[in-house]
Write a protein that holds these residues in place. Structure first.
Motif, short mmCIF file in Angstrom:
data_model
loop_
_atom_site.label_atom_id
_atom_site.label_comp_id
_atom_site.label_asym_id
_atom_site.label_seq_id
_atom_site.Cartn_x
_atom_site.Cartn_y
_atom_site.Cartn_z
N SER A 195 0.83 -1.20 0.00
CA SER A 195 0.00 0.00 0.00
C SER A 195 0.87 1.25 0.00
N TYR A 196 0.27 2.33 -0.43
CA TYR A 196 0.92 3.64 -0.52
C TYR A 196 0.43 4.50 0.63
N SER A 197 1.36 5.23 1.23
CA SER A 197 0.99 6.11 2.33
C SER A 197 1.80 7.40 2.25
N ASP A 198 1.09 8.54 2.22
CA ASP A 198 1.77 9.83 2.28
C ASP A 198 2.32 10.06 3.68
N SER A 199 3.41 10.79 3.75
CA SER A 199 3.95 11.18 5.04
C SER A 199 3.20 12.40 5.55
N PRO A 200 2.94 12.47 6.85
CA PRO A 200 2.35 13.72 7.37
C PRO A 200 3.27 14.89 7.05
N PRO A 201 2.71 16.06 6.78
CA PRO A 201 3.52 17.19 6.34
C PRO A 201 4.52 17.69 7.40
N VAL A 202 4.39 17.26 8.63
CA VAL A 202 5.32 17.72 9.67
C VAL A 202 6.66 16.99 9.63
N PHE A 203 6.75 15.92 8.81
CA PHE A 203 8.00 15.17 8.71
C PHE A 203 8.67 15.45 7.38
N ALA A 204 9.99 15.47 7.38
CA ALA A 204 10.77 15.69 6.18
C ALA A 204 11.08 14.36 5.52
N ARG A 205 10.05 13.63 5.17
CA ARG A 205 10.23 12.35 4.49
C ARG A 205 9.17 12.20 3.41
#
Length: 157
Positions: free
Chosen positions: A76-86
């Motif tokens: 599955s695909y998962s976006d990183s929360p915007p608070v992390f630099a990943r």
């Protein structure tokens, strides 16, 4: 051996021939993973897999030998929360190879296909969870460059 995306026609076969044996193996490792006795597990598993067919952020790949399915992986695909630099992450949710097809690199091939799927979607990393007592799976993953980043812990309440 051919690795391809799952089709609607494959779903009951995947559940019967691969997912149920996988679930039973995991329950033997740890009773925490035992299947429920008071529900139609097969029907729920089939419904769940069919729902995934319409989710663009989930893909199941099956390994086919002749007319027989001998392994599968779900990623599955998962976006990183915007608070992390990943960047976005691909997550391998399931990986199973039938016992009589093990030891020939099929698990590795399935994982490589999951990795390719993640790269195609812009993922820069892939993650998975493995049971702490599943030494064979851990060995396979480590041989492919996976390393422990987190340790999941739980306890009864």
């Amino acid at each position: 051996m051919r690795i391809r995306p799952i089709t609607e026609r494959d779903v009951p076969v995947l559940v019967d021939d691969l997912w149920l044996p996988f679930a039973e193996e995991m329950a033997e490792i740890d009773e925490y993973d035992a299947l429920a006795e008071d529900v139609d597990v097969r029907a729920h598993a089939i419904d769940y897999r069919r729902e995934q067919l319409t989710d663009d952020d989930v893909e199941t790949f099956v390994a086919e030998e002749g007319e027989r399915l001998v392994g599968y992986t779900t990623v599955s695909y998962s976006d990183s929360p915007p608070v992390f630099a990943r960047d976005a992450m691909a997550k391998v949710n399931d990986l199973y190879v039938a016992p009589d097809a093990r030891g020939e690199g099929l698990g590795t091939s399935l994982l490589e296909r999951a990795h390719e799927w993640g790269r195609e979607r812009g993922c820069r990393r892939v993650s998975l969870s493995v049971h702490a007592r599943n030494d064979a799976a851990q060995s396979c993953y480590e041989s492919m460059g996976y390393e422990t980043r987190y340790v999941k812990m739980d306890r009864p309440l």
